[in-house]
Design a protein around this motif. Structure first.
Motif, mmCIF file in Angstrom:
data_model
loop_
_atom_site.group_PDB
_atom_site.id
_atom_site.type_symbol
_atom_site.label_atom_id
_atom_site.label_comp_id
_atom_site.label_asym_id
_atom_site.label_seq_id
_atom_site.Cartn_x
_atom_site.Cartn_y
_atom_site.Cartn_z
ATOM 1 N N ASP A 1 0.809 -1.216 0.000
ATOM 2 C CA ASP A 1 0.000 0.000 0.000
ATOM 3 C C ASP A 1 0.846 1.270 0.000
ATOM 4 O OD1 ASP A 1 -2.503 -1.396 0.199
ATOM 5 O OD2 ASP A 1 -2.051 -1.786 2.315
ATOM 6 N N VAL A 2 2.154 1.130 0.135
ATOM 7 C CA VAL A 2 3.058 2.284 0.176
ATOM 8 C C VAL A 2 3.637 2.520 -1.211
ATOM 9 C CG1 VAL A 2 5.144 3.254 1.200
ATOM 10 C CG2 VAL A 2 3.625 1.819 2.593
ATOM 11 N N SER A 3 3.405 3.713 -1.737
ATOM 12 C CA SER A 3 3.839 4.025 -3.101
ATOM 13 C C SER A 3 5.272 4.522 -3.172
ATOM 14 C CB SER A 3 2.910 5.081 -3.709
ATOM 15 O OG SER A 3 1.575 4.612 -3.747
ATOM 16 N N GLY A 4 5.839 4.939 -2.048
ATOM 17 C CA GLY A 4 7.210 5.429 -2.066
ATOM 18 C C GLY A 4 7.822 5.470 -0.694
ATOM 19 N N ARG B 1 6.276 11.399 -8.812
ATOM 20 C CA ARG B 1 6.394 10.013 -8.328
ATOM 21 C C ARG B 1 5.154 9.570 -7.560
ATOM 22 N NH1 ARG B 1 10.904 8.160 -11.037
ATOM 23 N NH2 ARG B 1 12.574 9.710 -10.864
ATOM 24 N N LEU B 2 4.456 10.538 -6.953
ATOM 25 C CA LEU B 2 3.292 10.236 -6.128
ATOM 26 C C LEU B 2 2.104 11.035 -6.629
ATOM 27 C CD1 LEU B 2 5.144 10.579 -2.703
ATOM 28 C CD2 LEU B 2 4.550 8.426 -3.826
ATOM 29 N N THR B 3 0.937 10.423 -6.566
ATOM 30 C CA THR B 3 -0.290 11.102 -6.958
ATOM 31 C C THR B 3 -1.234 11.149 -5.766
ATOM 32 O OG1 THR B 3 -1.249 9.016 -7.742
ATOM 33 C CG2 THR B 3 -0.062 10.352 -9.346
ATOM 34 N N ASP C 1 -1.858 8.586 -2.596
ATOM 35 C CA ASP C 1 -0.742 7.674 -2.370
ATOM 36 C C ASP C 1 -0.189 7.831 -0.957
ATOM 37 O OD1 ASP C 1 -0.877 6.611 -4.875
ATOM 38 O OD2 ASP C 1 0.853 7.706 -5.684
ATOM 39 N N HIS C 2 0.306 6.727 -0.411
ATOM 40 C CA HIS C 2 0.998 6.762 0.873
ATOM 41 C C HIS C 2 2.504 6.701 0.645
ATOM 42 C CE1 HIS C 2 -2.968 5.486 2.506
ATOM 43 N NE2 HIS C 2 -2.564 6.167 3.572
ATOM 44 N N ALA C 3 3.236 7.417 1.499
ATOM 45 C CA ALA C 3 4.698 7.351 1.492
ATOM 46 C C ALA C 3 5.181 7.247 2.933
ATOM 47 C CB ALA C 3 5.299 8.574 0.807
ATOM 48 N N ARG D 1 0.177 10.905 3.459
ATOM 49 C CA ARG D 1 -0.718 10.623 2.346
ATOM 50 C C ARG D 1 -0.822 11.885 1.503
ATOM 51 N NH1 ARG D 1 -5.012 9.394 5.035
ATOM 52 N NH2 ARG D 1 -6.056 11.394 4.776
ATOM 53 N N THR D 2 -0.639 11.738 0.207
ATOM 54 C CA THR D 2 -0.671 12.892 -0.685
ATOM 55 C C THR D 2 -2.101 13.312 -0.963
ATOM 56 O OG1 THR D 2 -0.599 11.418 -2.593
ATOM 57 C CG2 THR D 2 1.499 12.264 -1.778
#
Length: 334
Positions: free
Chosen positions: A234-237, A290-292, A295-297, A314-315
């Motif tokens: 679930d983590v995008s970056g 890189r993130l939309t 997304d979670h980072a 979260r973005t």
């Protein structure tokens, strides 16, 4: 988020303090993966001020609207007894802001600053936005911390409130006082030209602390994701700090993940910027697309004092475009 980076960068190999190193230390420095650092004549307060003004301008608010100003403390204040936090307050014109410093944990000091900001916003529903700012400036003219990193100059500011374009969902932090003096600058009775960031026990840093860091980060990441109902998928970056190329590889191997490429790019061009690193790298990743939204980072931060922290962000705005519920004590927006 607002950043200030010096427009002029200096090649690490050409820094006078690097040229004067013993051959062995110069060789280690050359393997850190840092090619240039930003060098600015401004002091840490001015660097923080420049970043703060950019963050305020980006948000379209005035300093008078701030409810609080939290300054991540400098490692070496210009004078004792004086308050450089209130100096920054005066320069910005943050007349009504509750102002003080947070620190004591090196690079990880940004995490308690964010925890404090969250507490202030939760405790006072009428409090205006909270500005967190830091100016990164080496303790002395010797920018190299053997065998760890090379320090650059820069400023970073985060404007936090109840609505924003990035949500700080949760954060975890641990410390271990056994390493409180692993790195220090012995300054009493010494001319500033002799101040150096020294490691008091290199085997402890290279081996014992490395093993503990691996174990701590694994446990913290598992706890952070589990209590928020997330998995690694679930983590995008993943974002880390800028110490060295070896440090980034260590983090990736210890946690079995891949960091966003902006970490290595900023490391190569800017060196280490203390508490500023993780959010600077996050901002670079956002700018690169890189993130939309949604997304979670995870932001990973380590300090050799020793302290460890992970932040889950979260973005995008609060869920469904609305501000996060005030009953959710974990969420703060930037």
């Amino acid at each position: 988020m607002g950043s200030f980076l010096p427009p002029v960068r200096t090649k690490v190999a050409e820094l006078p303090s690097i040229l004067g190193l013993p051959e062995e230390e110069r060789a280690v420095c050359g393997q850190l993966g840092i090619e240039t650092v930003g060098v600015d004549d401004a002091d840490a307060t001015t660097l923080a001020e420049r970043a703060a003004r950019r963050a305020l301008a980006e948000a379209g608010i005035s300093a008078e609207e701030l409810g609080a100003l939290l300054v991540v403390e400098q490692r070496a204040p210009r004078t004792l007894l004086s308050s450089e936090a209130t100096l920054l307050q005066a320069r910005l014109g943050a007349t009504h802001a509750l102002t003080f410093t947070v620190g004591g944990l090196g690079c990880v000091s940004v995490t308690p600053a964010l925890l404090t900001a969250r507490g202030l916003l939760a405790a006072d529903p009428e409090l205006g936005p909270v500005l967190v700012a830091h100016g990164s400036k080496p303790v002395s003219e010797h920018r190299y911390r053997h065998p760890v990193t090379v320090n650059g100059d820069g400023g970073q500011a985060l404007l936090l409130g109840r609505r924003g374009n990035l949500t700080i969902v949760d954060q975890v932090q641990e410390t271990d006082g056994r390493y409180w003096d692993l790195f220090h600058v012995d300054y009493r009775g010494r001319h500033p030209s002799r101040w150096r960031e020294e490691c008091t026990d290199q085997p402890a840093y290279s081996f014992r602390l490395a093993v503990e860091t691996r174990n701590r980060l694994r446990a913290l990441l598992d706890r952070l994701l589990r209590r928020n109902g997330l998995t690694r998928a679930d983590v995008s970056g993943f974002v880390s700090q800028n110490l060295s190329a070896g440090g980034l590889t260590f983090t990736e191997e210890a946690l079995d993940l891949t960091l966003l490429p902006e970490c290595r790019e900023n490391l190569r061009a800017l060196g280490h910027l203390g508490p500023n690193d993780v959010f600077l790298n996050l901002a670079s990743a956002l700018e690169a697309g890189r993130l939309t939204d949604g997304d979670h980072a995870v932001l990973i931060n380590v300090s050799p004092v020793a302290a460890w922290s992970l932040l889950l962000v979260r973005t995008g705005p609060g869920r469904d475009g609305h501000r996060p519920s005030p009953q959710n004590h974990q969420e703060t927006t930037a």
